[in-house]
Design a protein around this motif. Structure first.
Motif, PDB file in Angstrom:
ATOM      1  N   VAL A 404       0.833  -1.198   0.000  1.00 25.45           N
ATOM      2  CA  VAL A 404       0.000   0.000   0.000  1.00 25.45           C
ATOM      3  C   VAL A 404       0.873   1.254   0.000  1.00 25.45           C
ATOM      4  CG1 VAL A 404      -1.653   1.325   1.350  1.00 25.45           C
ATOM      5  CG2 VAL A 404      -1.930  -1.135   1.093  1.00 25.45           C
ATOM      6  N   ASN A 895      13.126  15.400  11.516  1.00 26.22           N
ATOM      7  CA  ASN A 895      11.987  16.011  10.860  1.00 26.22           C
ATOM      8  C   ASN A 895      12.405  17.283  10.132  1.00 26.22           C
ATOM      9  OD1 ASN A 895       9.376  15.542  10.272  1.00 26.22           O
ATOM     10  ND2 ASN A 895       8.592  15.895  12.314  1.00 26.22           N
TER      11      ASN A 895
ATOM     12  N   GLY B  80       5.500  16.839   8.326  1.00 21.98           N
ATOM     13  CA  GLY B  80       6.428  15.712   8.389  1.00 21.98           C
ATOM     14  C   GLY B  80       7.737  15.965   7.663  1.00 21.98           C
ATOM     15  N   GLY B  81       7.996  17.228   7.324  1.00 22.70           N
ATOM     16  CA  GLY B  81       9.203  17.540   6.575  1.00 22.70           C
ATOM     17  C   GLY B  81       9.129  17.085   5.132  1.00 22.70           C
ATOM     18  N   THR B  82       7.941  16.702   4.671  1.00 23.69           N
ATOM     19  CA  THR B  82       7.836  16.246   3.288  1.00 23.69           C
ATOM     20  C   THR B  82       6.729  16.931   2.506  1.00 23.69           C
ATOM     21  OG1 THR B  82       6.356  14.437   3.916  1.00 23.69           O
ATOM     22  CG2 THR B  82       8.701  13.921   3.781  1.00 23.69           C
ATOM     23  N   ASP B  83       5.685  17.434   3.191  1.00 28.59           N
ATOM     24  CA  ASP B  83       4.561  17.973   2.443  1.00 28.59           C
ATOM     25  C   ASP B  83       4.277  19.422   2.808  1.00 28.59           C
ATOM     26  OD1 ASP B  83       2.984  15.604   0.944  1.00 28.59           O
ATOM     27  OD2 ASP B  83       4.036  14.851   2.709  1.00 28.59           O
ATOM     28  N   LYS B 374      -7.451   0.675   2.896  1.00 28.68           N
ATOM     29  CA  LYS B 374      -7.268  -0.049   1.637  1.00 28.68           C
ATOM     30  C   LYS B 374      -6.628  -1.416   1.814  1.00 28.68           C
ATOM     31  CE  LYS B 374      -6.756   3.840  -1.502  1.00 28.68           C
ATOM     32  NZ  LYS B 374      -5.854   4.406  -2.503  1.00 28.68           N
ATOM     33  N   PRO B 376      -4.036  -4.266   0.082  1.00 26.63           N
ATOM     34  CA  PRO B 376      -2.792  -4.062  -0.657  1.00 26.63           C
ATOM     35  C   PRO B 376      -3.015  -3.770  -2.146  1.00 26.63           C
ATOM     36  CG  PRO B 376      -2.558  -5.927   0.807  1.00 26.63           C
ATOM     37  CD  PRO B 376      -3.997  -5.490   0.891  1.00 26.63           C
ATOM     38  N   VAL B 396      -0.838   5.858   6.472  1.00 25.15           N
ATOM     39  CA  VAL B 396      -0.189   4.902   5.580  1.00 25.15           C
ATOM     40  C   VAL B 396       0.370   5.596   4.343  1.00 25.15           C
ATOM     41  CG1 VAL B 396      -0.578   2.859   4.170  1.00 25.15           C
ATOM     42  CG2 VAL B 396      -1.676   3.054   6.412  1.00 25.15           C
ATOM     43  N   ARG B 398       1.581   8.339   4.022  1.00 27.47           N
ATOM     44  CA  ARG B 398       2.766   9.153   4.323  1.00 27.47           C
ATOM     45  C   ARG B 398       3.916   8.293   4.828  1.00 27.47           C
ATOM     46  NH1 ARG B 398       1.026  13.509   1.673  1.00 27.47           N
ATOM     47  NH2 ARG B 398      -1.107  13.935   2.235  1.00 27.47           N
ATOM     48  N   SER B 399       3.842   6.994   4.566  1.00 25.62           N
ATOM     49  CA  SER B 399       4.870   6.067   5.047  1.00 25.62           C
ATOM     50  C   SER B 399       5.003   6.115   6.562  1.00 25.62           C
ATOM     51  CB  SER B 399       6.228   6.355   4.404  1.00 25.62           C
ATOM     52  OG  SER B 399       6.199   6.002   3.058  1.00 25.62           O
ATOM     53  N   ARG B 400       3.914   6.414   7.265  1.00 26.09           N
ATOM     54  CA  ARG B 400       3.933   6.369   8.717  1.00 26.09           C
ATOM     55  C   ARG B 400       2.774   5.515   9.218  1.00 26.09           C
ATOM     56  NH1 ARG B 400       6.577  10.009  12.022  1.00 26.09           N
ATOM     57  NH2 ARG B 400       5.682   8.644  13.612  1.00 26.09           N
ATOM     58  N   PRO B 401       2.772   4.223   8.843  1.00 24.97           N
ATOM     59  CA  PRO B 401       1.647   3.367   9.241  1.00 24.97           C
ATOM     60  C   PRO B 401       1.547   3.186  10.756  1.00 24.97           C
ATOM     61  CG  PRO B 401       3.388   2.077   8.185  1.00 24.97           C
ATOM     62  CD  PRO B 401       3.770   3.513   8.036  1.00 24.97           C
ATOM     63  N   ASP B 402       2.611   3.614  11.459  1.00 24.93           N
ATOM     64  CA  ASP B 402       2.580   3.520  12.925  1.00 24.93           C
ATOM     65  C   ASP B 402       1.846   4.704  13.545  1.00 24.93           C
ATOM     66  OD1 ASP B 402       4.742   5.084  11.778  1.00 24.93           O
ATOM     67  OD2 ASP B 402       5.342   5.465  13.861  1.00 24.93           O
ATOM     68  N   ASN B 419       3.879  17.424  12.522  1.00 27.84           N
ATOM     69  CA  ASN B 419       3.620  16.046  12.114  1.00 27.84           C
ATOM     70  C   ASN B 419       2.321  15.956  11.305  1.00 27.84           C
ATOM     71  OD1 ASN B 419       4.199  13.357  11.893  1.00 27.84           O
ATOM     72  ND2 ASN B 419       4.580  13.075  14.078  1.00 27.84           N
ATOM     73  N   TYR B 420       2.123  14.804  10.688  1.00 26.26           N
ATOM     74  CA  TYR B 420       0.968  14.658   9.788  1.00 26.26           C
ATOM     75  C   TYR B 420      -0.364  14.763  10.513  1.00 26.26           C
ATOM     76  CZ  TYR B 420       4.571  13.034   6.640  1.00 26.26           C
ATOM     77  OH  TYR B 420       5.694  12.950   5.871  1.00 26.26           O
TER      78      TYR B 420
END
Lengths: 991, 564
Positions: A404, A895, B80-83, B374, B376, B396, B398-402, B419-420
């Motif tokens: 996913v 971060n 998250g430093g990405t978006d 979703k 897989p 998920v 954002r590659s942060r499923p935790d 953070n997200y």
């Protein structure tokens, strides 16, 4: 013939010319009475292979073999043999009663006797007053070559060839003496056998991919305006004249060559292996997402690629008719899976003479088919370098694993396809008629037609879930040319005058269309073969598109050269260019040039000096750049403005807006260039060199600008910016040393060096930004800026000064207001190299020969946007793979944002061993096959052998196009196709 | 011999002349300038494009960013430093550190001036149009130009006055600008009626604009004043025009607050003037998708339609709600704060929902979010009975499923605050049901003027004029009492400028008014999360550098606002 509007006379004339070509084909017969055997050497004892031996006024001609030996039949003892070889003085020998001959040709200064193509004619190199460099096929780069620019790379001072990426057939950037404009359109004019090409794309890859490098006899580069002014409004960026091979009278040669190449990725990015990844993510306190596997995703997407290349050429002819025909096939695999470029080419060149050689008709015809298969390159590479290496690529059943949160690049190979199929036909016929002594009339009629279709197919699939889509793009280009010109040559005593006057009409039409359809059943036919299997077609998703334009250009041109006493030279060029692209008030531009030459070595006081050649040249000229979009001078009041509902229901009103206002003043960019050069030869012509100093100033810079009153139908309008200029100045050195040591050993070394300085001046804009950054979180950031007193391609960025005490990136606060804003951006170097250089050498020992080519640049920078958007600590902390460079600073927060800044600006200097070729010519006599094959050559070539650079990306030769509104970007690397290292084995047999 | 030469020269020059007749006129094949239109087609066809820039102006990164992210109602950290890093522009906007190169400022400006230019084209064409409707269309074209002029005045402090499409605009500011807009609106008011709305300029829209103009006139006259002087005659005008709207009887406060922002809001009687969005023409869903998490998928039909983890509200703005109703939760106290559509929040066992009944919650979203997740293969998870499975959401995409999608009150520009999952989110507009990508095919009309605002403006004018406190309080409570679909918010017992400002926030949050309100109420130089700048000059945005550069050849024509 298309809809070209030829005057009646021309039509008749053309028809007649064609008729003559078709009807007149008389076979020649040979008549043997006496056979002469002989050998030819170069004066130092080395046999000369390939020298032409012809019987004067006769039909037979032959060529000396690898050992310099020949055999020829002559009709009578009074026959005269004419023996010629490039770079040597032609000798004529009365046969007499001799049965065998040993001929020593006098090594004339090869450099000087070169014929140089100068546009609408040729000149001897020694008579040239402009800055021109001629490159013969034996000087070309070797390896797997897709376009003529690659043949030239590093071979001509002042010419900078930069491939945009390592993709097979990818676009090759080429600038001559620096870019002179802000928009894209700094490409030189290419003229193939007298037919100027349009630089418009043909539907995929580099537009010059259609040329088979093996068909090219020479490439001549016109660098300064005194040389290019004959091409007027298209001469500002330099002109590259490509001449294809011709047959030789009296020969009958068949050459077969086969090459097999193996390519691998030259340099992988050092992203963490699964083992290191597990360690490092934990060490930096990130969240380790471990799926237990160990995948090198770069290995998953790349492969060892094979390239096959086969060529068959047939050439020869009689005195009245010579021909050259070739058939080539190159099947090249890319080092990324599912990537290939297949090219099939055919060429037929013929020259036929009539009416006591007063009428000479040249006809050239070439056809090419290229098929380019591409995966979605940036997606594939993006996944390959950032996917978590602990994720297995395949599941337990050996199928593509699906996740996913990450995309498995293997999905692209199975589900996505991008296939471009381009057919291009170029032909021209040029009858020339000698009206009187020294007076020649020439007609050149040419057509360049290409059709292409490109399919972008995304298949439907259940896993991953996709509906599928097919987009198809069609591009049709057509370029027709008709030229009439007269040349006149008069030699009287010490005076030598030539004059040229002509007219040219060229029409270029370009059409493009696209269609699409969505949603396919899973499995079944590929929609490429039947788009009708699509289930969904809506105007919102599938609106067809298209464009079309026609550009017409009409020109009057002339040239006069005057030589006195073979010492003093003068050249005047002039061209008046009119173009339909220009505004009503500026239909015609006038482009003159003047140049002088003085051959000092012909003067008495230098007659006995060490100089075998010494020539001083100086010239000035004005040229133009008309590479401007069509239609921009015309007003447009149309329905493109978008509609708005005026009523609760029913159809929406067609809305009418001005999207463009009339601008009748728009014209070409003007470039003025002065050049001073010195050609010299020393050591009896063994050492030759050239030094050129140039200054090129482009003005009238054409730009889309914001109008003073912002209340306008369009936020930007095209205009020639008053006062703004772009200056390129520099110095070029070219040196070559050539030596025959003894009969068996010959070597040469050479090199060139260009120092170039580019400046933007008097721009009314504080900064014209370009180079939009790519990647999440980087939207709207720009990388390049056009700024006064800075070179084009300047990087205009925040300066990264390290990780601050807050563990976040710190930037220099230029305006000292304690906040970091756009106002703190600085100019931090340019993507344009300050120095371009190359050196090369070859050595021949007995049958062996070795050629080595190095090239390099320095003084330039590269923005590593790939690293900026992928390799930073926050990524690794989230179990997204990075290179070790992302975590060098332990203080950095997990971060911390990776903003566009000098942190990702790197030195772009490099030195590359571009290619190295070792060949062996078999002694066919010794092998006893000389009657069957006159020469057999085996060669091994290594391409892109090594690169010495500090740049951390795949390769420092890179230029991802990130233009903004047609303003060119420079020196940005974003997920660019990695370069390959190739080894090629070749066999070449001449019959 | 000589003859041959002469002959051939004649021949050759004849040839040159023969081919020399090309005129080089450019042939245009793929575009055509329109001619021969009927009067009605031309009238409609020139008016529509004048309105057509509205959806773009009202995109999340344009007017919304300028009017909301610069205030306490919205904050957008570098997620998250990405978006949403975007070169720091959203952080600058919030900290009042925007510069003249800001692309959102430029895009907003460009679209507004384009709208003005198209209005002028329409006006000059409609003046001579013989169609019976042309008079009304002409008035509307002048009206929409007046609206765009109000935007340039409010955002940039200037107005472009231009009648001749090929002339050069006159740049006016302050009083002159107000008088120009006023005279335009007054000139067209008698021509218009109230039947064409809410997507077009009506008589009531003109009244609303006049009320808004008079209400802010004190600000526009003396932009950097320490205290604004609200003239009594201005306040009278505000009251007069608001009275006219209310008295017309054409408009009604909606009983269900969020219905005002639903896909089908075009017929909602509360709307006076709005951006008419149609999914099949011009609609975007940016207002609904902007703030949601990247792991919120509001539509069972489209697996690609999700949020973007855009802005949240500041804790300061949230506190105005919490403190107003403490100890009662604002979601309980005020129907404008929150509307629950997913019962899993109150009935955790209910995790299977029929696809057609799946609607995400509206208003301010707090805490752990639930929704579609979703498989897989990219499809949504389903229950064994075929219904859609509703589960707890994690980051998920954002590659942060935790990391759970658990919106916190805490949000700022620190690492933790970026953070997200930080910040309460806003889902005021309905996530358009047909939006395949989440961005496209928007259906809801976007508010420009609605009836509640009219009541609030009248209340404010009464309050500022003095002596009208009771009537002002009654106006505020009229709105509160009108939301009868659920328990309405309790009536206020007293009124003051601060309470009225707070009330405007409760009613009009994320409706592109906050910056203007904050300036008028003297709060724009205040401090809130990540914002301490007290520079009054930031009350105006910079004129985009591109426009300043473009006008550099006309000295003194376009003068940059002070402080930039």
């Amino acid at each position: 013939m298309g809809k070209i509007n030829l005057p009646m006379f021309c039509r008749t004339c053309l028809a007649a010319a064609l008729l003559i070509v078709m009807c007149f084909f008389s076979p020649q017969s040979a008549f043997a009475q006496q056979t002469i055997n002989g050998t030819i050497n170069d004066g130092a004892g080395k046999p000369l292979s390939g020298a032409t031996i012809a019987v004067r006024n006769g039909n037979s001609t032959t060529v000396s073999d690898a050992n310099g030996a020949f055999s020829i039949s002559v009709p009578s003892p009074t026959s005269v043999l004419v023996i010629s070889y490039i770079g040597f003085t032609t000798q004529e020998i009365v046969v007499g009663n001799r049965r065998s001959l040993s001929v020593s040709l006098l090594s004339n200064n090869a450099e000087l006797n070169q014929v140089v193509v100068v546009g609408y004619g040729t000149q001897n190199k020694k008579d040239v007053t402009g800055s021109v460099k001629s490159l013969k096929s034996e000087d070309f780069n070797r390896g797997i070559i897709n376009s003529p620019q690659q043949l030239l790379q590093g071979k001509v001072a002042g010419v900078n060839v930069t491939s945009a990426s390592g993709e097979p057939g990818g676009v090759q950037g080429i600038t001559i003496r620096g870019p002179g404009g802000v928009r894209s359109g700094s490409t030189p004019l290419f003229v193939v056998d007298g037919l100027p090409l349009d630089n418009a794309g043909t539907g995929g890859g580099d537009p010059l991919n259609f040329l088979n490098p093996q068909d090219i006899a020479s490439i001549d580069v016109l660098k300064d305006a005194s040389a290019t002014a004959i091409y007027g409004a298209r001469g500002a960026n330099g002109v590259i004249l490509v001449t294809t091979k011709k047959g030789k009278a009296g020969t009958s040669i068949m050459t077969l060559s086969a090459n097999l190449g193996v390519s691998n990725i030259a340099n992988k990015l050092p992203v963490f292996s699964a083992a290191d990844f597990r360690k490092e993510v934990v060490r930096i306190g990130g969240t380790l997402d471990d799926k237990g596997g160990s995948t090198d995703w770069q290995d998953i997407v790349t492969r060892t690629a094979l390239t096959q290349n086969y060529n068959l050429t047939l050439s020869g002819g009689s005195e009245k008719l010579t021909y050259y025909a070739s058939f080539g096939m190159q099947k090249q695999e890319g080092i990324l899976k599912n990537n290939s470029l297949d090219r099939y080419t055919g060429r037929f060149n013929a020259t036929q003479k009539f009416l006591d050689d007063r009428l000479i008709i040249d006809a050239n015809l070439s056809v090419a088919n290229t098929v380019n298969n591409r995966p979605p390159i940036t997606s594939v590479l993006g996944d390959a370098i950032s996917n978590n290496p602990t994720y297995p690529a395949y599941d337990a059943n050996g199928n593509r694993a699906q996740y996913v949160n990450i995309s498995n690049p293997l999905n692209y190979f199975s589900l996505d396809k991008d296939v471009a199929n381009i057919n291009r036909v170029i032909g021209n016929i040029t009858p020339s008629f000698r009206l009187a002594k020294g007076l020649i009339y020439k007609l050149n009629f040419g057509i360049d037609n290409s059709n292409s279709d490109r399919d972008l197919q995304s298949l439907s699939s259940a896993v991953p879930q996709r509906d599928g889509r097919l987009e198809t793009y069609y591009v049709y280009n057509k370029n027709t040319l008709i030229e009439n010109y007269i040349t006149y040559n008069l030699v009287k005593g010490s005076h030598n005058i030539t004059a040229l006057a002509g007219h040219s009409y060229q029409k270029i039409s370009v059409r493009g269309r696209n269609t699409s359809i969505n949603r396919f059943p899973i499995g079944g036919v590929e929609p490429i073969y039947n788009p009708g299997v699509g289930q969904e077609l809506t105007l919102a998703n599938n609106r067809p598109g298209g464009y079309a334009y026609v550009n017409e250009q009409q020109s009057f041109f002339g040239r006069a050269t005057y030589q006195f006493d073979r010492k003093y030279l003068a050249t005047i060029n002039f061209r008046a260019d009119g173009s339909s692209k220009f505004g009503q008030n500026n239909k015609y531009g006038y482009f003159p040039s003047f140049s002088l030459g003085w051959i000092l070595s012909e003067e008495e006081f230098l007659k006995d000096s060490k100089f075998s050649n010494l020539k001083l040249r100086a010239g000035w000229g004005r040229t133009g750049n008309q590479e401007i979009p069509p239609k921009i001078t015309q007003p447009l009041f149309t329905t493109l403005g978008g509609s708005y509902p005026l009523y609760p229901s029913g159809t929406y009103p067609a809305s009418y807006t001005y999207v463009r206002l009339a601008n009748p003043d728009i014209q070409w960019e003007v470039s003025e260039q002065s050049n001073v050069g010195l050609d010299f030869g020393l050591l009896n012509g063994q050492l030759n060199g050239t030094i050129d100093l140039f200054r090129k100033v482009s003005t009238n810079i054409l730009l889309q600008v914001t109008p003073a009153d912002p209340v306008q139908p369009s936020s930007e309008v095209w205009t020639n910016v008053k006062d703004m200029s772009i200056t390129n100045k520099g110095i070029e050195f070219d040196l070559n040393y050539n030596r025959q040591i003894n009969k068996n050993v010959h070597f040469s070394v050479g090199g060139n060096l260009t120092l170039i300085h580019n400046r933007v001046k008097n721009s009314p804009y504080t900064v014209i930004p370009s180079g939009s950054a790519s990647g999440s979180g980087l939207t709207s950031a720009t990388i390049n800026g056009y700024i006064n007193n800075q070179p084009i391609g300047t990087f205009y960025l925040l300066e990264f000064i390290g990780i601050g005490n807050d563990s976040l990136s710190a930037y220099r606060d230029v305006d000292k207001d304690n906040i970091i804003t756009d106002k703190d951006r600085q100019t931090l170097g340019s993507a344009l190299p300050k120095t371009i250089y190359s050196f090369y050498g070859d050595v021949a020992v007995k049958g062996f020969d070795l050629a080595i080519n190095f090239n390099g640049v320095s003084g330039n920078k590269i923005y590593n946007n790939t690293a900026n958007s992928n390799f930073y600590k926050a990524k690794l902390a989230k179990s997204v793979n990075t290179t070790p460079s992302a975590i060098v600073d332990l203080k950095e927060s997990n971060n911390n944002a990776a903003r566009v800044s000098s942190r990702y600006l790197e030195d772009g200097s490099y030195l590359r061993l571009n290619n190295m070729a070792l060949g062996y010519n078999f002694n066919t006599n010794a092998l006893g096959i000389s009657n069957w094959a006159s020469s057999v050559r085996l060669s091994v070539t290594a391409q892109n052998v090594f690169v010495s650079t500090n740049y951390s990306g795949y390769d420092p030769e890179v230029n991802a196009d990130r233009n903004i509104g047609n303003i060119s970007s420079y020196g940005i690397d974003f997920l660019s196709y990695p370069k390959a290292r190739s080894f090629i084995v070749g066999l070449n047999v001449t019959f | 011999m000589k003859k041959t030469i002469i002959k051939s020269f004649i021949m050759a020059s004849g040839m040159l002349i023969a081919t020399g007749c090309t005129k080089l006129n450019e042939t245009i094949l793929d575009e055509s300038s329109v001619t021969g239109l009927t009067d009605i087609k031309l009238a409609e066809g020139t008016l529509a494009p004048a309105y057509a820039v509205l959806p773009t102006i009202f995109q999340h990164t344009n007017l919304f960013a300028l009017q909301e992210i610069s205030t306490d109602e919205a904050i957008l950290p570098y997620r998250g430093g990405t978006d949403w890093g975007d070169n720091g522009i959203y952080i600058s906007l919030h900290k009042h550190e925007t510069t003249s190169t800001d692309p959102n400022v430029r895009n907003t400006w460009n679209n507004i001036v384009l709208g003005i230019s198209r209005s002028i084209t329409a006006i000059s064409s409609l003046t001579t149009n013989k169609d019976p409707n042309a008079k009304i269309f002409l008035a509307e074209a002048r009206g929409i130009r007046a609206y765009y002029s109000m935007l340039t005045l409010d955002l940039f402090g200037l107005v472009f006055v231009k009648e001749d499409p090929s002339g050069i605009s006159k740049v006016v500011r302050n009083d002159e600008a107000i008088e120009y807009i006023k005279s335009e609106l007054l000139a067209i008011e008698p021509v218009l009626n109230n039947t064409a709305g809410p997507g077009r300029i009506t008589k009531a829209a003109v009244w609303g604009m006049l009320a808004r103009l008079h209400l802010n006139a004190a600000v526009y006259r003396d932009r950097y004043a320490a205290n604004f002087t609200f003239k009594s005659e201005d306040m009278d005008k505000v009251i007069e025009y608001c009275d006219k709207v209310i008295a017309s009887g054409d408009y009604k406060l909606a009983p269900e607050f969020f219905s005002i922002f639903n896909d089908n809001n075009h017929t909602n009687k509360e709307l006076i003037f709005a951006v008419d969005q149609r999914a099949d023409l011009n609609g975007h869903n940016r207002m609904a998708y902007f703030s949601l998490s990247g792991d919120q998928f509001p539509l069972p039909a489209y697996t690609g339609a999700n949020g973007t983890d855009g802005p949240g509200i500041t804790p300061d703005f949230y506190r105005t709600w919490a403190n107003a109703y403490s100890p009662v939760d604002p979601a309980v106290a005020d129907p404008r704060f929150f509307k629950q559509n997913l019962s899993i929040y109150t009935n955790p066992a209910d995790s299977c929902v029929a696809a057609e009944n799946f609607y995400i919650n509206r208003g301010v979203l707090r805490g752990q979010q639930y929704g579609l997740t979703k498989n897989p293969d990219g499809s949504f998870k389903k229950c064994p009975d075929g219904k859609i499975k509703v589960s707890m959401l994690f980051n998920v995409t954002r590659s942060r499923p935790d990391l759970p999608v658990n919106f916190t009150e805490f949000i700022d520009f620190t690492v933790a605050g970026s953070n997200y999952n930080t910040g309460y989110r806003v889902e005021k507009y309905e996530f358009s049901r047909g939006s395949v990508s989440g961005r496209n095919f928007g259906e809801h009309d976007i508010m420009i003027i609605r009836l509640a605002d009219i009541y609030l403006m009248r209340a404010e004018a009464r309050l500022r004029k003095g002596g009208g406190d009771a009537a002002a309080l009654a106006d505020v409570n009229t709105i509160r009492a009108a939301r009868t679909a659920t328990t309405p918010a309790p009536p206020l017992t007293s009124i003051s400028p601060d309470l009225l400002f707070r009330e405007r926030g409760f009613e009009l949050y994320w409706e592109h008014q906050r910056r203007t309100d904050m300036i008028r109420f003297g709060k724009y130089e205040g401090a809130w999360t990540e914002k301490n700048n007290t520079d009054k000059q930031k009350r105006l945005f910079p004129i985009p550098q591109t426009a300043i550069d473009g006008a550099s050849n006309l000295e003194g024509y376009l003068v940059q606002n002070p402080g930039y």
